[in-house]
Design a protein around this motif. Structure first.
Motif, PDB file in Angstrom:
ATOM      1  N   VAL A 100       0.838  -1.207   0.000  1.00  0.00           N
ATOM      2  CA  VAL A 100       0.000   0.000   0.000  1.00  0.00           C
ATOM      3  C   VAL A 100       0.871   1.255   0.000  1.00  0.00           C
ATOM      4  O   VAL A 100       0.620   2.203  -0.753  1.00  0.00           O
ATOM      5  CB  VAL A 100      -0.965  -0.018   1.206  1.00  0.00           C
ATOM      6  N   GLU A 101       1.936   1.238   0.826  1.00  0.00           N
ATOM      7  CA  GLU A 101       2.837   2.399   0.896  1.00  0.00           C
ATOM      8  C   GLU A 101       3.459   2.663  -0.481  1.00  0.00           C
ATOM      9  O   GLU A 101       3.521   3.799  -0.958  1.00  0.00           O
ATOM     10  CB  GLU A 101       3.936   2.143   1.935  1.00  0.00           C
ATOM     11  N   ARG A 123       0.723   4.063  -2.946  1.00  0.00           N
ATOM     12  CA  ARG A 123       0.370   5.461  -2.651  1.00  0.00           C
ATOM     13  C   ARG A 123       1.472   6.414  -3.128  1.00  0.00           C
ATOM     14  O   ARG A 123       1.209   7.419  -3.804  1.00  0.00           O
ATOM     15  CB  ARG A 123       0.192   5.658  -1.142  1.00  0.00           C
ATOM     16  N   ALA A 124       2.712   6.073  -2.823  1.00  0.00           N
ATOM     17  CA  ALA A 124       3.834   6.963  -3.181  1.00  0.00           C
ATOM     18  C   ALA A 124       3.954   7.074  -4.700  1.00  0.00           C
ATOM     19  O   ALA A 124       4.180   8.169  -5.240  1.00  0.00           O
ATOM     20  CB  ALA A 124       5.122   6.426  -2.571  1.00  0.00           C
ATOM     21  N   THR A 175       1.521   6.655  -6.869  1.00  0.00           N
ATOM     22  CA  THR A 175       0.354   7.388  -7.373  1.00  0.00           C
ATOM     23  C   THR A 175       0.608   8.894  -7.270  1.00  0.00           C
ATOM     24  O   THR A 175       0.247   9.661  -8.165  1.00  0.00           O
ATOM     25  CB  THR A 175      -0.906   6.981  -6.575  1.00  0.00           C
ATOM     26  N   ASP A 176       1.306   9.305  -6.195  1.00  0.00           N
ATOM     27  CA  ASP A 176       1.618  10.745  -6.024  1.00  0.00           C
ATOM     28  C   ASP A 176       2.519  11.272  -7.146  1.00  0.00           C
ATOM     29  O   ASP A 176       2.534  12.465  -7.440  1.00  0.00           O
ATOM     30  CB  ASP A 176       2.318  10.987  -4.677  1.00  0.00           C
ATOM     31  N   TYR A 182       0.880   1.934 -14.159  1.00  0.00           N
ATOM     32  CA  TYR A 182       1.443   1.338 -12.945  1.00  0.00           C
ATOM     33  C   TYR A 182       1.609  -0.157 -13.112  1.00  0.00           C
ATOM     34  O   TYR A 182       0.631  -0.852 -13.441  1.00  0.00           O
ATOM     35  CB  TYR A 182       0.541   1.659 -11.754  1.00  0.00           C
ATOM     36  N   TYR A 201      -5.649   1.036  -4.417  1.00  0.00           N
ATOM     37  CA  TYR A 201      -4.788   2.221  -4.229  1.00  0.00           C
ATOM     38  C   TYR A 201      -4.160   2.684  -5.535  1.00  0.00           C
ATOM     39  O   TYR A 201      -3.350   3.609  -5.553  1.00  0.00           O
ATOM     40  CB  TYR A 201      -3.696   1.913  -3.184  1.00  0.00           C
TER      41      TYR A 201
END
Ligand code: 0WY
Length: 371
Positions: free
Chosen positions: A197-198, A201-202, A204-205, A211, A235
């Motif tokens: 998940v981390e 998320r990173a 996606t930023d 992806y 995510y």
């Protein structure tokens, strides 16, 4: 016209749509045949196209060693070199370095390794990997990443995931703005949900064009692979393509498309073909096996592919046992045709809202095959 991904229909988490790029359109879900040394082994490019492939993979690791990126650029780039005018996706080379080359080192700056071709030493940084993919002329370029084999301890997985994130940012800077081309990030995190998940998320930023989910199909059970896809999927931006790297068997494809994956690559259909294995609607058949010696049936009389329809299993058995080149050609052709037919069937089923039924029918046909 740039890189545009649109979704035409969904069925649960599954999506069907297309990526439109200057060199052509990629219908999704898509299976991308692997073209390791600037060739999809034992196939003509036109043949690969005719069986429905919209995009093939090029191999940064092999091509940087031979013929070399600068020479490839002087020769007009990979599309011209291999006579494949459609989209090409290239992996960043890190995975191949760690799995193919001798004597390699990985640190913050990148990977250092010795060529399996002539023993020369090479260093590949995130910036150099993007530069090489650019010199090859790649349409979809992958970030340099560190893929950890499973099982692995939490600390190793976390360190590699954070390094891959730092490399993603360096690749994004090096890639810059190339209209009509794309750079994909690669989600890492092993089999640890929180790290997955981390990573998602990173990445996606960073607002990338697509992806990939990496670090899977590296020895874990299918259930773990599917659990990681389910963990990460919510995510990842729904309006960007998701690419599951290195996957997989026909069953892997059914399971992963149902969980929201849009793109796949795997050496399986081509490598298996060269080893006498045929993927068919009736399941996988090992043509080396003596039981086919007098079987006059083709692999699949209902197939549009000549390799599946116009040759008996007895003949294919003979070619495989005799190590004849035509055996590799026909089985590679059959296998890639089967994979493309499976993807086309899933695209149609999603559009009709019946992916579950399609998958059930497909698996039942595999099971019906004689043992
Ligand atoms: N960057 C990167 N690449 C990965 C790859 C290579 C994907 N194919 C590239 C393609 C480029 C052109 C040459 C061929 C390779 C993977 N392949 C697999 N499993 C393969 C599992 C497998 C399946 C069938 C037979 C052997 C192994 N897991 C993978 C994870 C990653 C990853 O995290 N990062």
């Amino acid at each position: 016209m740039h890189f545009v991904f649109h979704i035409d229909a969904t069925d649960g988490a599954a999506r069907t749509g297309a990526i439109t790029m200057p060199r052509g359109t990629i219908r999704t879900p898509a299976f991308m045949p692997v073209g390791t040394a600037a060739t999809v082994k034992a196939m003509y490019p036109g043949q690969v196209r005719d069986l429905g492939a919209d995009v093939v993979l090029g191999n940064t690791y092999h091509l940087m060693l031979r013929p070399g990126p600068e020479r490839m650029a002087r020769l007009g780039g990979l599309h011209h070199f291999m006579n494949w005018p459609h989209p090409i996706l290239t992996d960043s080379g890190g995975f191949q370095v760690m799995s193919l080359s001798a004597l390699r080192k990985l640190d913050e700056q990148g990977v250092t390794f010795r060529s399996h071709v002539d023993g020369s030493t090479h260093h590949m940084s995130p910036e150099r990997s993007i530069e090489i993919q650019g010199l090859l002329g790649s349409d979809i370029q992958m970030q340099l990443d560190e893929c950890v084999r499973l099982p692995a301890d939490h600390a190793t997985i976390e360190r590699a995931m954070h390094l891959s994130l730092r490399w993603a940012e360096r690749c994004r800077v090096a890639f810059g703005e190339q209209p009509g081309k794309a750079m994909f990030g690669i989600v890492q995190g092993g089999d640890v949900p929180a790290l997955r998940v981390e990573s998602a998320r990173a990445l996606t930023d960073l607002d990338l064009k697509g992806y990939a989910i990496g670090g899977l199909a590296v020895g874990e059970p299918q259930a773990v692979m599917l659990a990681m896809i389910e963990t990460v999927e919510p995510y990842l931006p729904a309006n960007k393509p998701r690419y599951l790297m290195g996957v997989g068997t026909p069953d892997d494809l059914l399971c992963s498309v149902a969980r929201g994956i849009d793109m796949f690559d795997c050496v399986m259909p081509t490598r298996a073909g060269r080893h006498g294995l045929a993927y068919t609607r009736h399941g996988r058949i090992n043509l080396r096996n003596a039981r086919h010696a007098e079987d006059t049936r083709p692999l699949d009389e209902a197939s549009a592919c000549p390799a599946a329809r116009d040759y008996s299993r007895a003949y294919l058995h003979h070619l495989v046992r005799s190590d004849e080149i035509l055996g590799m050609m026909l089985l590679t052709w059959n296998n890639l045709s089967y994979y493309q037919d499976l993807m086309a069937g899933m695209r149609r089923a999603i559009a009709e809202g019946r992916l579950a039924a399609f998958s059930e029918e497909t698996r039942a046909a595999w099971a019906r095959a004689e043992a």
